[in-house]
Design an enzyme around this catalytic site. Structure first.
Site, PDB file in Angstrom:
ATOM      1  N   ARG A 264     -39.276 -59.083  65.784  1.00  0.00           N
ATOM      2  CA  ARG A 264     -37.941 -59.189  65.192  1.00  0.00           C
ATOM      3  C   ARG A 264     -37.923 -60.179  64.027  1.00  0.00           C
ATOM      4  O   ARG A 264     -37.615 -59.823  62.895  1.00  0.00           O
ATOM      5  CB  ARG A 264     -36.923 -59.591  66.267  1.00  0.00           C
ATOM      6  CG  ARG A 264     -36.794 -58.562  67.404  1.00  0.00           C
ATOM      7  CD  ARG A 264     -36.219 -57.238  66.933  1.00  0.00           C
ATOM      8  NE  ARG A 264     -36.076 -56.255  68.000  1.00  0.00           N
ATOM      9  CZ  ARG A 264     -35.034 -56.133  68.794  1.00  0.00           C
ATOM     10  NH1 ARG A 264     -34.018 -56.958  68.657  1.00  0.00           N
ATOM     11  NH2 ARG A 264     -34.995 -55.205  69.728  1.00  0.00           N
TER      12      ARG A 264
ATOM     13  N   ASP B 112     -24.127 -54.280  71.032  1.00  0.00           N
ATOM     14  CA  ASP B 112     -25.077 -55.336  71.399  1.00  0.00           C
ATOM     15  C   ASP B 112     -24.579 -56.739  71.068  1.00  0.00           C
ATOM     16  O   ASP B 112     -25.289 -57.714  71.320  1.00  0.00           O
ATOM     17  CB  ASP B 112     -26.413 -55.115  70.676  1.00  0.00           C
ATOM     18  CG  ASP B 112     -27.339 -54.185  71.431  1.00  0.00           C
ATOM     19  OD1 ASP B 112     -27.005 -53.803  72.572  1.00  0.00           O
ATOM     20  OD2 ASP B 112     -28.402 -53.837  70.882  1.00  0.00           O
TER      21      ASP B 112
ATOM     22  N   ARG C 269     -27.450 -53.671  64.313  1.00  0.00           N
ATOM     23  CA  ARG C 269     -26.864 -54.933  64.775  1.00  0.00           C
ATOM     24  C   ARG C 269     -26.355 -55.829  63.641  1.00  0.00           C
ATOM     25  O   ARG C 269     -25.788 -56.884  63.904  1.00  0.00           O
ATOM     26  CB  ARG C 269     -27.875 -55.715  65.626  1.00  0.00           C
ATOM     27  CG  ARG C 269     -28.252 -55.038  66.931  1.00  0.00           C
ATOM     28  CD  ARG C 269     -28.874 -56.028  67.903  1.00  0.00           C
ATOM     29  NE  ARG C 269     -27.935 -57.068  68.285  1.00  0.00           N
ATOM     30  CZ  ARG C 269     -28.252 -58.100  69.085  1.00  0.00           C
ATOM     31  NH1 ARG C 269     -29.490 -58.215  69.554  1.00  0.00           N
ATOM     32  NH2 ARG C 269     -27.353 -59.008  69.396  1.00  0.00           N
TER      33      ARG C 269
ATOM     34  N   CYS D 210     -29.790 -64.433  76.652  1.00  0.00           N
ATOM     35  CA  CYS D 210     -29.321 -63.571  75.565  1.00  0.00           C
ATOM     36  C   CYS D 210     -27.798 -63.577  75.451  1.00  0.00           C
ATOM     37  O   CYS D 210     -27.250 -63.420  74.358  1.00  0.00           O
ATOM     38  CB  CYS D 210     -29.802 -62.137  75.770  1.00  0.00           C
ATOM     39  SG  CYS D 210     -31.579 -61.914  75.567  1.00  0.00           S
TER      40      CYS D 210
ATOM     41  N   HIS E 216     -38.349 -60.891  71.828  1.00  0.00           N
ATOM     42  CA  HIS E 216     -37.767 -62.178  71.442  1.00  0.00           C
ATOM     43  C   HIS E 216     -38.439 -63.295  72.227  1.00  0.00           C
ATOM     44  O   HIS E 216     -38.819 -63.099  73.396  1.00  0.00           O
ATOM     45  CB  HIS E 216     -36.262 -62.229  71.737  1.00  0.00           C
ATOM     46  CG  HIS E 216     -35.404 -61.519  70.749  1.00  0.00           C
ATOM     47  ND1 HIS E 216     -34.347 -60.729  71.123  1.00  0.00           N
ATOM     48  CD2 HIS E 216     -35.423 -61.484  69.390  1.00  0.00           C
ATOM     49  CE1 HIS E 216     -33.745 -60.226  70.058  1.00  0.00           C
ATOM     50  NE2 HIS E 216     -34.391 -60.672  68.989  1.00  0.00           N
TER      51      HIS E 216
END
Length: 304
Positions: free
Chosen positions: A148, A69, A99, A272, A177
């Site tokens: 998150r 990712d 991550r 992103c 997000h």
């Protein structure tokens, strides 16, 4: 016509050398639906070429083999330029352990290029913060929190950067997000999806943006239109509903569509994949001594 955003011309991106879906940490991920590596690289190259053709700059980090990712570079950290202090990055502290290794590679990369770095938490200790939840708008740092980023991170960001942080509570599982539901376009406009937030935060966001361009829940989730970037007066988008196109063109913007559909399989799109590092404290973010945090009040529960 609003003034152009002063930021959004310098980006950091991560080359998709090892992009794949190894786990499921968002509703878009499906282990049975793997991205095509060659097609993903072509799409990524086209995005880089588009940004550069519009006058933007792109610096590239190589991808860790164990961090599929990492291509979603927006979440490596929040880059700002401090008055008299040069470039700085608040490194992300990922909610999911899958991550967290990304910042171990990104931090020395940034440091080696003259950026100072800091953390609000790290290695599972302290507040979680993911930079895809944070944007400069209206002189404030607008930060989504809930899925998150944690609310505790807001005061750390405010104090570290000396700015006012305006928090918005994200409640939609598919817009985990802020960058999936909010895209600053110029100084008065932003693409917004109120469905991502609780009622109080949605109202706060609509009041914050003088000229909102509103996405429906379906549009946000199927087109990733809020996950776009702006370079000058061109909006680089993965897809654009006709009425959103009409609103943007009426405001004097050109629209450049770039297909990044392979990356949608991991739950991210153009924003992103790109991390702007040219936001300036004192220009895009008002200086506030000691920092400040503003969050909407919680709604009262319904009477039984």
């Amino acid at each position: 016509m609003g003034n152009e955003l002063a930021w959004g011309r310098q980006y950091v991106m991560v080359r998709p050398d090892h992009f794949r879906v190894d786990y499921q940490i968002n509703p878009f991920m499906d282990l049975a639906d793997q991205p095509d590596p060659a097609q993903a690289r072509r799409q990524w190259d086209a995005l880089v070429e588009t940004i550069r053709s519009l006058g933007g700059e792109v610096d590239v980090i190589g991808q860790r083999e164990d961090a599929p990712d990492m291509v979603y570079a927006m979440n490596l950290g929040l880059g700002v330029v401090r008055p008299g202090g040069g470039p700085h990055v608040v490194m992300s502290h990922m909610r999911y352990a899958e991550r967290r290794m990304e910042t171990a590679t990104a931090q020395p990369w940034f440091a080696g290029r003259g950026h100072t770095t800091s953390y609000v938490g790290r290695e599972g200790v302290g507040a979680h913060f993911e930079a895809g939840d944070a944007f400069a708008f209206g002189g404030d740092l607008v930060v989504g929190y809930g899925p998150r980023t944690e609310e505790l991170a807001l005061k750390h960001l405010a104090g570290d950067l000396g700015v006012r942080v305006r928090g918005l509570r994200i409640t939609h599982p598919g817009m985990y997000h802020l960058d999936l539901a909010f895209c600053p376009i110029d100084e008065t406009r932003a693409i917004v999806c109120p469905s991502a937030f609780d009622d109080e935060s949605a109202a706060e966001l609509m009041a914050l943006v003088p000229e909102p361009i509103v996405l429906t829940e379906e549009e946000a989730l199927t087109t990733f239109a809020a996950n776009s970037i702006v370079v000058g007066r061109t909006v680089v988008m993965p897809g654009c509903p006709d009425r959103i196109r009409a609103a943007l063109e009426a405001a004097g913007f050109a629209i450049e569509i770039v297909d990044v559909s392979e990356f949608h399989k991991g739950g991210g799109s153009i924003r992103c994949l790109t991390n702007p590092v040219d936001v300036r404290v004192g220009r895009d973010l008002a200086e506030v001594e000691g920092g400040a945090v503003v969050v909407p009040p919680l709604g009262l529960p319904l009477a039984g």
